[in-house]
Motif scaffolding. Structure first.
Motif, PDB file in Angstrom:
ATOM      1  N   PRO A  39       0.818  -1.218   0.000  1.00 61.92           N
ATOM      2  CA  PRO A  39       0.000   0.000   0.000  1.00 61.92           C
ATOM      3  C   PRO A  39       0.848   1.263   0.000  1.00 61.92           C
ATOM      4  CG  PRO A  39       0.019  -1.016   2.173  1.00 61.92           C
ATOM      5  CD  PRO A  39       0.720  -1.970   1.259  1.00 61.92           C
ATOM      6  N   ASN A  40       0.188   2.396  -0.197  1.00 60.29           N
ATOM      7  CA  ASN A  40       0.878   3.683  -0.131  1.00 60.29           C
ATOM      8  C   ASN A  40       1.570   3.836   1.222  1.00 60.29           C
ATOM      9  OD1 ASN A  40      -0.114   4.397  -2.654  1.00 60.29           O
ATOM     10  ND2 ASN A  40      -1.951   5.344  -1.802  1.00 60.29           N
ATOM     11  N   GLY A  41       2.821   4.317   1.185  1.00 58.22           N
ATOM     12  CA  GLY A  41       3.562   4.524   2.419  1.00 58.22           C
ATOM     13  C   GLY A  41       4.224   3.289   2.975  1.00 58.22           C
ATOM     14  N   LYS A  44       8.135   1.411  -0.479  1.00 56.45           N
ATOM     15  CA  LYS A  44       8.597   0.948  -1.788  1.00 56.45           C
ATOM     16  C   LYS A  44       9.560   1.937  -2.451  1.00 56.45           C
ATOM     17  CE  LYS A  44       4.441   0.565  -3.516  1.00 56.45           C
ATOM     18  NZ  LYS A  44       3.694   1.084  -2.333  1.00 56.45           N
ATOM     19  N   SER A  45       9.174   3.199  -2.495  1.00 56.53           N
ATOM     20  CA  SER A  45      10.018   4.197  -3.158  1.00 56.53           C
ATOM     21  C   SER A  45      11.355   4.353  -2.443  1.00 56.53           C
ATOM     22  CB  SER A  45       9.297   5.543  -3.222  1.00 56.53           C
ATOM     23  OG  SER A  45       8.143   5.465  -4.035  1.00 56.53           O
ATOM     24  N   GLN A 101       9.223   7.865  -9.574  1.00 52.85           N
ATOM     25  CA  GLN A 101       7.772   7.823  -9.663  1.00 52.85           C
ATOM     26  C   GLN A 101       7.220   9.007 -10.437  1.00 52.85           C
ATOM     27  OE1 GLN A 101       4.229   8.154  -6.373  1.00 52.85           O
ATOM     28  NE2 GLN A 101       5.894   6.735  -5.944  1.00 52.85           N
ATOM     29  N   ASP A 181       9.972   2.920 -10.420  1.00 55.02           N
ATOM     30  CA  ASP A 181       8.966   3.248  -9.413  1.00 55.02           C
ATOM     31  C   ASP A 181       7.654   3.590 -10.124  1.00 55.02           C
ATOM     32  OD1 ASP A 181       7.627   3.900  -7.118  1.00 55.02           O
ATOM     33  OD2 ASP A 181       9.095   5.356  -6.402  1.00 55.02           O
ATOM     34  N   GLU A 182       6.715   2.675 -10.098  1.00 53.17           N
ATOM     35  CA  GLU A 182       5.411   2.815 -10.746  1.00 53.17           C
ATOM     36  C   GLU A 182       5.561   3.187 -12.222  1.00 53.17           C
ATOM     37  OE1 GLU A 182       2.341   4.862  -8.635  1.00 53.17           O
ATOM     38  OE2 GLU A 182       3.280   4.502  -6.698  1.00 53.17           O
ATOM     39  N   ALA A 185       2.048   3.710 -14.160  1.00 49.50           N
ATOM     40  CA  ALA A 185       0.959   4.396 -13.473  1.00 49.50           C
ATOM     41  C   ALA A 185       0.202   5.356 -14.376  1.00 49.50           C
ATOM     42  CB  ALA A 185       1.497   5.129 -12.248  1.00 49.50           C
ATOM     43  N   HIS A 214       1.197  -1.033  -8.525  1.00 49.27           N
ATOM     44  CA  HIS A 214      -0.053  -1.040  -7.776  1.00 49.27           C
ATOM     45  C   HIS A 214      -1.105  -1.942  -8.420  1.00 49.27           C
ATOM     46  CE1 HIS A 214       0.634   1.646  -4.455  1.00 49.27           C
ATOM     47  NE2 HIS A 214       1.113   2.584  -5.245  1.00 49.27           N
ATOM     48  N   HIS A 230       5.000  -3.965   3.940  1.00 45.20           N
ATOM     49  CA  HIS A 230       3.952  -3.434   4.802  1.00 45.20           C
ATOM     50  C   HIS A 230       4.609  -2.780   6.007  1.00 45.20           C
ATOM     51  CE1 HIS A 230       0.078  -2.806   6.470  1.00 45.20           C
ATOM     52  NE2 HIS A 230       0.122  -3.766   7.377  1.00 45.20           N
ATOM     53  N   TYR A 253      -3.508  -4.851   2.710  1.00 44.00           N
ATOM     54  CA  TYR A 253      -4.233  -3.829   1.949  1.00 44.00           C
ATOM     55  C   TYR A 253      -5.563  -3.434   2.602  1.00 44.00           C
ATOM     56  CZ  TYR A 253      -1.078  -4.226  -2.057  1.00 44.00           C
ATOM     57  OH  TYR A 253       0.020  -4.195  -2.888  1.00 44.00           O
TER      58      TYR A 253
END
Length: 275
Positions: A39-41, A44-45, A101, A181-182, A185, A214, A230, A253
């Motif tokens: 999930p966001n945060g 990953k980045s 990203q 990174d994505e 997207a 994602h 996570h 998630y």
């Protein structure tokens, strides 16, 4: 292509008192297309930036093992395993490419000139393009289907067109390892499939790809391996069918989802949020 292994060992990182990565261990081997999901945060980045050598962890190390480094530097050893930070910037740029990203071009360059910047690690500043440079640029424009846009000014492109141009710049550099990174997207479904096919082909030809994604169904369709993050921890690492379980989707998630395992991958259909 040379043989490379990129690994993060016990990497931790915090910002403003918040834990971003917590003792993460990840090794990327040649021939792998690995999907980094979460999930966001989740971190990953940050993990991608550290494995690209653009950000230092608070603790832990990033290592790069490579054979035949003479392509990067005539003085390099034929086989080497050392800290990524000990490679020169030029060596690192020749071995791996990082796609952030979000990136906004600073100058109104033509598409072909922005793609050509991917060749920068391979020649001296202010020197002209070699024949190999020209061939690599043309191939990158071809495989990303950008020939018709090659003279467009990048600041006039749509978000999806710009993303394809940035991916073409990565391919023009002929890196062994791609950290993205994505990367899909901003793309429509056709170009999402197209770019994933190109990343998969890079791995099949002996390269290595780590991509934050994602779209779980596309990740399962194309990636040989998924790494689930996570709260900064790697909670699952394996084949898509092993990682994309209903339990993991609910716990990480916060969703209830229908998981359809097929011969060509795993299809995820979210049903509802788990409150």
């Amino acid at each position: 292509m040379m043989t490379t292994t990129l690994s993060a060992q016990q990497v931790s990182f915090a910002r403003d008192g918040n834990v971003i990565l917590d003792n993460a261990n990840l090794t990327l081997a040649q021939g792998e297309l690995v999907g980094l999901i979460g999930p966001n945060g989740a971190g990953k980045s940050s993990l991608l930036r550290m494995m690209a050598g653009l950000q230092q962890p608070d603790s832990g190390q990033i290592y790069l093992s490579a054979t035949n480094l003479s392509r990067a530097s005539s003085s390099s050893e034929s086989h080497s395993k050392k800290l990524l930070s000990n490679f020169s910037g030029r060596e690192r740029a020749q071995l791996l490419a990082y796609l952030p990203q979000q990136e906004t071009p600073a100058w109104p360059l033509q598409v072909e000139h922005l793609v050509g910047l991917g060749r920068a690690p391979w020649h001296k500043p202010m020197s002209g393009k070699s024949e190999r440079d020209k061939q690599a640029i043309e191939r990158a424009l071809d495989i990303t289907e950008l020939q018709s846009l090659r003279q467009r000014i990048v600041t006039t492109l749509s978000g999806g067109e710009l993303q394809r141009t940035l991916l073409a710049r990565v391919f023009a550099g002929e890196p062994q390892i791609i950290l993205a990174d994505e990367p899909i997207a901003a793309l429509d479904p056709y170009h999402q499939l197209h770019m994933m096919e190109l990343l998969a082909e890079h791995a099949q030809q002996g390269g290595t790809v780590l991509a934050a994604l994602h779209d779980l169904s596309l990740a399962a369709r194309f990636c040989s391996r998924l790494v689930l993050l996570h709260h900064g921890k790697i909670v699952a690492d394996g084949q898509p069918i092993e990682v994309l379980t209903t339990e993991n989707l609910e716990q990480v998630y916060g969703i209830s989802a229908y998981v359809d395992c097929r011969d060509d991958g795993v299809v995820i259909i979210p049903r509802k949020r788990v409150l």
